[in-house]
Structure formats: structure tokens, C-alpha cells
Design an enzyme around this catalytic site. Structure first.
Site, mmCIF file in Angstrom:
data_model
loop_
_atom_site.group_PDB
_atom_site.id
_atom_site.type_symbol
_atom_site.label_atom_id
_atom_site.label_comp_id
_atom_site.label_asym_id
_atom_site.label_seq_id
_atom_site.Cartn_x
_atom_site.Cartn_y
_atom_site.Cartn_z
ATOM 1 N N LYS A 52 37.856 30.922 33.519
ATOM 2 C CA LYS A 52 38.658 31.254 32.062
ATOM 3 C C LYS A 52 39.652 29.833 31.051
ATOM 4 O O LYS A 52 40.670 30.217 30.345
ATOM 5 C CB LYS A 52 40.473 31.262 32.864
ATOM 6 C CG LYS A 52 40.998 32.649 34.196
ATOM 7 C CD LYS A 52 40.362 33.251 34.360
ATOM 8 C CE LYS A 52 40.183 34.228 33.134
ATOM 9 N NZ LYS A 52 39.320 36.349 33.232
ATOM 10 N N GLY B 30 36.818 30.343 28.684
ATOM 11 C CA GLY B 30 35.667 30.975 27.473
ATOM 12 C C GLY B 30 34.140 30.640 27.625
ATOM 13 O O GLY B 30 33.483 31.134 26.847
ATOM 14 N N THR B 31 34.054 30.185 29.059
ATOM 15 C CA THR B 31 32.845 30.597 29.732
ATOM 16 C C THR B 31 31.738 31.691 28.861
ATOM 17 O O THR B 31 30.305 31.003 28.972
ATOM 18 C CB THR B 31 32.402 30.067 31.178
ATOM 19 O OG1 THR B 31 33.311 31.055 31.840
ATOM 20 C CG2 THR B 31 32.927 28.548 30.834
ATOM 21 N N ARG C 4 40.410 24.547 28.118
ATOM 22 C CA ARG C 4 41.646 24.910 27.105
ATOM 23 C C ARG C 4 42.672 23.656 27.713
ATOM 24 O O ARG C 4 42.856 23.601 28.718
ATOM 25 C CB ARG C 4 41.143 26.603 27.537
ATOM 26 C CG ARG C 4 42.036 27.586 27.085
ATOM 27 C CD ARG C 4 42.504 28.852 27.977
ATOM 28 N NE ARG C 4 42.537 29.541 27.206
ATOM 29 C CZ ARG C 4 42.975 30.705 27.254
ATOM 30 N NH1 ARG C 4 41.932 31.138 28.410
ATOM 31 N NH2 ARG C 4 43.155 32.008 26.165
ATOM 32 N N SER D 254 46.611 32.537 31.925
ATOM 33 C CA SER D 254 44.961 32.972 32.410
ATOM 34 C C SER D 254 44.908 33.285 33.755
ATOM 35 O O SER D 254 44.061 34.349 34.065
ATOM 36 C CB SER D 254 44.125 32.463 31.346
ATOM 37 O OG SER D 254 43.005 33.296 31.319
ATOM 38 N N ARG E 290 43.104 40.202 28.301
ATOM 39 C CA ARG E 290 44.377 40.549 28.277
ATOM 40 C C ARG E 290 45.667 39.466 28.043
ATOM 41 O O ARG E 290 45.486 38.941 28.612
ATOM 42 C CB ARG E 290 44.247 40.933 29.521
ATOM 43 C CG ARG E 290 43.091 41.938 30.112
ATOM 44 C CD ARG E 290 42.928 42.800 31.628
ATOM 45 N NE ARG E 290 42.593 41.058 32.366
ATOM 46 C CZ ARG E 290 42.118 41.681 33.175
ATOM 47 N NH1 ARG E 290 41.789 42.319 33.976
ATOM 48 N NH2 ARG E 290 41.488 39.914 33.911
ATOM 49 N N PRO E 291 46.466 40.763 27.865
ATOM 50 C CA PRO E 291 47.844 39.855 27.227
ATOM 51 C C PRO E 291 48.431 39.547 29.140
ATOM 52 O O PRO E 291 47.883 39.974 29.819
ATOM 53 C CB PRO E 291 48.701 41.246 26.862
ATOM 54 C CG PRO E 291 48.189 42.149 27.834
ATOM 55 C CD PRO E 291 46.708 42.168 27.138
HETATM 56 N N1 LIG Z 1 35.133 36.440 21.843
HETATM 57 C C1 LIG Z 1 36.353 36.135 22.681
HETATM 58 N N2 LIG Z 1 36.609 37.127 23.141
HETATM 59 C C2 LIG Z 1 37.156 37.448 24.943
HETATM 60 N N3 LIG Z 1 37.590 36.166 25.076
HETATM 61 C C3 LIG Z 1 37.519 35.421 24.788
HETATM 62 C C4 LIG Z 1 36.978 35.145 23.600
HETATM 63 N N4 LIG Z 1 37.175 34.080 23.364
HETATM 64 C C5 LIG Z 1 37.374 33.141 24.138
HETATM 65 N N5 LIG Z 1 37.597 33.507 25.066
HETATM 66 C C6 LIG Z 1 38.401 33.543 26.438
HETATM 67 O O1 LIG Z 1 37.911 33.388 27.180
HETATM 68 C C7 LIG Z 1 38.769 33.409 28.709
HETATM 69 C C8 LIG Z 1 38.278 33.951 30.099
HETATM 70 O O2 LIG Z 1 37.315 32.929 30.112
HETATM 71 P P1 LIG Z 1 36.000 33.023 31.365
HETATM 72 O O3 LIG Z 1 35.052 33.684 30.069
HETATM 73 O O4 LIG Z 1 35.617 30.943 31.804
HETATM 74 O O5 LIG Z 1 36.645 33.629 32.469
HETATM 75 S S1 LIG Z 1 36.154 33.796 33.946
HETATM 76 O O6 LIG Z 1 36.001 32.284 34.349
HETATM 77 O O7 LIG Z 1 34.345 33.507 33.499
HETATM 78 O O8 LIG Z 1 36.409 34.891 34.786
HETATM 79 C C9 LIG Z 1 39.428 34.721 28.217
HETATM 80 O O9 LIG Z 1 41.143 34.501 28.493
HETATM 81 P P2 LIG Z 1 42.326 35.664 28.823
HETATM 82 O O10 LIG Z 1 43.212 35.597 27.438
HETATM 83 O O11 LIG Z 1 43.161 34.711 29.853
HETATM 84 O O12 LIG Z 1 41.365 36.900 29.533
HETATM 85 C C10 LIG Z 1 39.836 34.905 26.311
HETATM 86 O O13 LIG Z 1 40.708 34.317 25.827
#
Ligand SMILES: Nc1ncnc2c1ncn2[C@@H]1O[C@H](COP(=O)(O)OS(=O)(=O)O)[C@@H](OP(=O)(O)O)[C@H]1O
EC number: 2.8.2.23
Length: 352
Positions: A107, A109-110, A190, A198, A317-318
Site C-alpha cells: 500500500k 505505491g508499489t 509512505r 490504506s 480509493r477514498p
Molecule cells: N498514480 C497513482 N495512481 C493510483 N494510486 C497511486 C498512484 N501513485 C501512488 N498510488 C498509491 O498506491 C497505493 C497502493 O499501493 P500499492 O500498489 O503498493 O498497493 S498493493 O500493496 O500492491 O496492494 C494507493 O493507495 P490508496 O490511495 O490507499 O489506494 C495509492 O495512493
């Protein structure tokens, strides 16, 4: 050919058709032509097969990136069918072990990082999370199995895989080091409080989809007896970054690990990607032109030529509303843990 004739005759009340094909052997010309035709067909068939099996068919019009990012579902399915892709892949490509692994954090941003760095022509991404080093059933299949799950890449390309659970799984650093002790590693961090929210959001929506009611975040985060932060809650434990990071530093050198600022990745993806390009020893290729801000999603999405793509609907998502006092408690709780991490990694973040 001029000797060739059709003749009709009756036998036992039935009509038969007969040719004078045999008679052509008399001058040999007809039989010779048939023989040549059969030989030519056989030779073409053999050459075609050898070509297919040794993968020497030039799919010159199929650029590797186009294949991987091709949106056509039909073609994707074909690629996913092992049999097909084993035989048909661009000339000069092979499946290689990843030279870089994004090992966490969940969560943070991977997925965004993987998708964005994948815009670079010298990067090939493993599309799915592999979970090879953290799941014993997969690990027991052996390294060769792992290699075969990787995308095809050219020799000058870098294969990247991401599995966020590697960060928190005990055995993983050691196992990765057995495969390649000099591998390049990337971790996205983060604000730990935001990460907890998240994480909760992800589980919340999963439960919602299954029609299961889920506890309020306050009930999970706060210990009802002490009123303090509940350290048994997994989302909290994952955010105590130094606990996990310490294990990685026991196995790998600090220089082998790039830390990406997950909060900044949301606001300014280009600047974070530039660090990644440098770390991987790649030329700077990805620019602002590779992104556009999608107002509906509230995030940057990627752009490559005419292709525009945002991350999946489960990203961004919110978060459910959380009482400010809980946020304050989380920030206070993480503060000393963050300080420990900053010392450990020789870098600070503005997290509270
Ligand atoms: N460009 C862009 N578009 C959408 N989301 C973005 C982006 N960059 C970073 N993020 C953030 O990535 C969060 C999800 O992290 P992961 O991809 O590491 O999640 S996971 O562990 O693979 O499920 C996700 O967390 P949440 O906002 O809580 O959904 C996003 O905030």
C-alpha cells in the site's frame, strides 16, 4: 500435361472415373513434376518447423514493449499460454532472473512504481506479483521455475518484479541473496499512518464485496483496554518499518537498496522515477510527457504514444473517515519508530 486424360467406364453397373496418370510415366515428365512438388512442400515444412522451434522467426514488427503493454485481451491471453509464448517470442529475447526486485511496502505505491518504470524501453516488468520468495510452495518449485515466470527480455533490458509481502516475510532476504547477492532492491515507503489507513481501506472494500461487515478502523487500531495503539493489528505492525528493514540490512548492503518516497510518487512521479533510472544505471527516458493528471481519479496516469492508462480501480480509493484523535495517536506512536528508521537508512521523511 497434354497426355493427361479423363476416361469414364462402367463396372458392375457403377460409373468409374479413371485418368491416364500412370501412362504419363512413359515419358516421365508428369511424375517428375509431382515428385518436385512433394519435395518442395516437404522442405518448406521442415524449414518452417526448425524455425519455429529454434525461435528464429523474426517478429520484427512486434516490439517487445508493445507485446507486454498491448491492451488486446486476446493477445494477452495468448502470451499467457505458456506453450504459445515458449515458441513465439521476439528474436533474441529470453526469460531472465530479475535484476531488480521491488520488495515492498504494501500500500505504499508499489504498483504505480512498477507501471511507471515499465515505461522505460530498457525495463521489462513481471506483470503479476510472484510471491516466489515468501510462499514456500512456490519457493520449493525451484529457481528455474521462478525464471520461467519472468517476461521475455532483450539482453540489454532489466527485468523487474514486485511482491510487497517480501518486505515483512522473515526468510525472504536470505532467499533472494542465495539467488543473487548483488541484486538491486527497491522499497517504497509512505507515511506509516497513511499506510495503515490504506491497508484498512483495502481489507474494508474486500469484505464489503463479500457482503461481510467489518470493524471500524478505530476499533482495530486502538486497544480497548489500554486506549493505546493496538500493536497486534497487522496493519500497524507492517508500518513499523525499522523492524522489517533491519532484517534486510543484515543481508544486503545499504547501497543495494533504493528507497522511493511513496508520498512524493503520488505528487511528482517523474522525480521519483528519475532516481530509479539512475539507480538502475539507465538513461533518463521517462519525462513529464509520460504522465497526465486524471482529475476524476485524482492521480497521475501513464501515457505512451496514444496509450493512456490509469492504475486499477483498487488503487487510490477514498479512505474511510477516521477520527482525528486516532490519527494523532498513530502519528505519536510511529514517531520514535520513524526516528529509528531514519538513523538506520541515513535519510529522513516529513511524516508527522
Ligand atoms: N498514480 C497513482 N495512481 C493510483 N494510486 C497511486 C498512484 N501513485 C501512488 N498510488 C498509491 O498506491 C497505493 C497502493 O499501493 P500499492 O500498489 O503498493 O498497493 S498493493 O500493496 O500492491 O496492494 C494507493 O493507495 P490508496 O490511495 O490507499 O489506494 C495509492 O495512493
Amino acid at each position: 500435361m497434354s497426355n493427361f486424360k479423363w476416361t469414364f467406364h462402367n463396372k458392375g453397373g457403377r460409373r468409374y472415373v479413371k485418368t491416364n496418370y500412370d501412362c504419363c510415366a512413359a515419358d516421365g515428365s508428369m511424375r517428375q513434376q509431382w515428385k518436385h512438388a512433394v519435395i518442395v512442400v516437404c522442405v518448406i515444412f521442415i524449414i518452417l518447423n526448425i524455425s519455429l522451434y529454434s525461435n528464429t522467426i523474426a517478429w520484427s514488427d512486434l516490439n517487445m514493449n508493445n507485446i507486454i503493454y498491448e491492451d488486446s485481451i486476446k493477445f494477452r491471453k495468448l502470451l499467457e499460454q505458456d506453450q504459445f509464448s515458449e515458441k513465439f517470442h521476439p528474436v533474441g529475447t529470453k526469460r531472465r532472473f530479475p535484476q531488480c526486485i521491488i520488495f515492498g511496502v504494501r500500500k505504499c505505491g508499489t504498483r504505480a512504481l512498477l507501471e511507471f518504470i515499465g515505461l522505460h524501453p530498457q525495463v521489462q516488468n513481471a506483470e503479476h506479483e510472484m510471491h516466489f520468495f515468501d510462499e514456500d510452495e512456490k519457493y520449493n518449485l525451484g529457481l528455474e521455475w521462478y525464471r520461467k515466470q519472468m517476461p521475455y527480455s532483450y539482453p540489454e533490458q532489466i527485468t523487474v518484479e514486485k511482491s510487497p509481502r517480501y518486505f515483512i516475510t522473515e526468510k525472504v532476504p536470505e532467499r533472494i541473496s542465495i539467488m543473487n547477492s548483488t541484486i538491486k532492491l527497491i522499497v517504497v515507503l509512505r507515511n506509516p499512518t497513511t499506510r495503515v489507513l490504506s491497508d484498512y481501506t483495502q481489507v474494508y472494500y474486500n469484505k464489503l464485496a463479500k457482503g461481510v461487515t467489518f470493524q471500524k478502523i478505530e476499533e482495530l487500531v486502538i486497544d480497548p483496554y489500554t486506549g493505546e495503539i493496538n500493536t497486534d493489528y497487522k496493519a500497524v505492525r507492517i508500518s513499523i518499518y525499522h523492524h522489517h528493514f533491519e532484517r534486510w540490512l543484515r543481508v544486503f548492503k545499504r547501497e543495494q537498496i533504493l528507497i522511493v518516497d511513496g508520498d512524493n510518487l503520488i505528487l511528482d512521479p517523474v522525480s521519483e522515477i528519475k532516481h530509479v533510472e539512475s539507480f538502475l544505471g539507465l538513461e533518463h527516458y521517462i519525462t513529464q510527457d509520460n504522465f497526465y493528471f486524471n482529475k476524476t481519479r485524482g492521480f497521475f496516469c501513464k501515457k505512451q504514444g496514444s496509450m493512456e492508462k490509469c492504475l486499477g480501480a483498487t488503487k487510490g480509493r477514498p479512505h474511510p473517515g477516521t477520527h482525528p484523535s486516532v490519527i494523532r495517536k498513530l502519528n505519536k506512536f510511529f514517531k520514535p519508530h520513524n526516528e529509528k528508521l531514519f538513523k538506520m537508512i541515513n535519510r529522513t521523511f516529513k511524516w508527522s
